[in-house]
Scaffold this active site. Structure first.
Site, PDB file in Angstrom:
ATOM      1  N   GLY A  45      76.948  94.745 -22.180  1.00  0.00           N
ATOM      2  CA  GLY A  45      78.353  94.958 -21.841  1.00  0.00           C
ATOM      3  C   GLY A  45      78.551  94.865 -20.341  1.00  0.00           C
ATOM      4  CD  GLN A  50      79.511  97.080 -15.087  1.00  0.00           C
ATOM      5  OE1 GLN A  50      79.950  96.735 -16.175  1.00  0.00           O
ATOM      6  NE2 GLN A  50      78.274  97.486 -14.928  1.00  0.00           N
ATOM      7  CB  CYS A  95      75.401 101.453 -16.412  1.00  0.00           C
ATOM      8  SG  CYS A  95      76.795 100.677 -15.560  1.00  0.00           S
ATOM      9  CG  LEU A  96      73.835  95.262 -16.594  1.00  0.00           C
ATOM     10  CD1 LEU A  96      74.608  93.982 -16.887  1.00  0.00           C
ATOM     11  CD2 LEU A  96      72.345  94.957 -16.442  1.00  0.00           C
ATOM     12  CG  HIS A 137      79.134 102.272 -20.737  1.00  0.00           C
ATOM     13  ND1 HIS A 137      78.085 103.074 -20.355  1.00  0.00           N
ATOM     14  CD2 HIS A 137      79.207 101.295 -19.790  1.00  0.00           C
ATOM     15  CE1 HIS A 137      77.572 102.620 -19.230  1.00  0.00           C
ATOM     16  NE2 HIS A 137      78.218 101.523 -18.868  1.00  0.00           N
ATOM     17  CD  GLU A 138      80.773  97.860 -20.395  1.00  0.00           C
ATOM     18  OE1 GLU A 138      81.227  97.757 -19.248  1.00  0.00           O
ATOM     19  OE2 GLU A 138      79.545  97.945 -20.630  1.00  0.00           O
ATOM     20  CG  HIS A 141      82.277 100.302 -16.004  1.00  0.00           C
ATOM     21  ND1 HIS A 141      81.667 100.673 -14.831  1.00  0.00           N
ATOM     22  CD2 HIS A 141      81.275 100.120 -16.898  1.00  0.00           C
ATOM     23  CE1 HIS A 141      80.352 100.719 -15.010  1.00  0.00           C
ATOM     24  NE2 HIS A 141      80.084 100.387 -16.260  1.00  0.00           N
TER      25      HIS A 141
END
Ligand code: Y12
Ligand code: CO
Length: 171
Positions: A45, A50, A95-96, A137-138, A141
Site C-alpha cells: 500500500g 508518501q 510502512c514504507l 492505514h493508508e 496517511h
C-alpha cells in the site's frame, strides 16, 4: 518512474491531503508512478503523500494466496470515505515511510468504502481482513497520521529510541 519515498520523521508526512478534483492524464501518470514505486519497494500500500504529493489518493495491491502481487489486484482509491466500520482486530503493521519497524495496531475488522477511481467514477467496496487494515492505514496517511501514533506511550518511546539508533547506524 520510481519516486523517492518520504520517511519518518519528515514533517511532510503530517500534512492533511486535499481532495482530487482533476481526473486527468497527470493524475493517471502519477498513479502509474505510485504503482512502480510501491512494487519496487515490496509494498502492498502507498498513499500519495508518501511520495510528497498531498492529494487524497492511495493504491493497494494485496498479495494472493501464493503471496504473489499482480496488477490485476491493484486498487486505486481516490477521495475515500469509510462507512459502517465494525469489529476490532490487531495486526502487525509496517510502512514504507517507517522502514524496518513493525508494530501491532488495532483497526476495525470490516468496513464499507466509497471512493472514486482514476476516471472519477464513484465506486463502493466491502473490505475485511488485510484489505480493511490496509485501507485504514493508508487513509490515516491522508489525514497526516502514521501507525506509530496509535502505539501506547511506552511502545512509542521504545520505537523512537530504536528508530533514532537505526537512523544513526545508517549514516
Ligand atoms: C497491513 C499493514 C500495513 C499496510 C500498509 C502498507 N505497508 C507496506 O506496504 C509496507 C511495506 C514495507 C516493505 C518493506 O520492505 C522493503 O522496504 C524492501 C519494509 O522493510 C523495511 O523497510 C526494511 C517495511 C515495510 C498494509 C497492510
Ligand atoms: Co504507511
Amino acid at each position: 518512474m520510481i519516486l523517492p519515498i518520504i520517511t519518518y520523521p519528515n514533517k511532510q508526512l503530517k500534512v492533511r491531503s486535499s481532495a482530487v478534483v482533476n481526473f486527468d492524464d497527470l493524475l493517471h501518470r502519477f498513479l502509474d508512478d505510485m504503482f512502480e514505486t510501491m512494487m519496487s519497494s515490496n509494498g502492498i500500500g502507498l498513499a500519495a503523500i508518501q511520495v510528497a504529493n498531498p492529494i487524497r489518493a492511495l493504491i493497494l495491491c494485496i498479495p494472493d494466496e501464493e503471496g504473489e502481487q499482480s496488477k490485476e489486484n491493484l486498487i486505486e482509491i481516490i477521495n475515500p470515505v469509510i462507512h459502517d466500520p465494525k469489529g476490532n482486530v490487531l495486526y502487525q503493521e509496517g510502512c514504507l515511510s517507517v522502514p524496518g519497524f513493525y508494530e501491532d495496531v488495532e483497526r476495525f475488522e470490516t468496513l464499507m468504502l466509497q471512493y472514486q477511481n482514476r476516471h472519477g467514477e464513484p465506486c463502493t467496496l466491502e473490505a475485511n481482513e488485510l484489505l480493511a487494515i490496509a485501507i485504514q492505514h493508508e487513509i490515516d496517511h491522508l489525514e497526516g497520521k502514521l501507525f506509530i501514533e496509535k502505539l501506547t506511550y511506552n511502545r512509542r518511546k521504545k520505537f523512537e529510541k530504536e528508530y533514532k539508533k537505526a537512523l544513526k547506524e545508517k549514516k
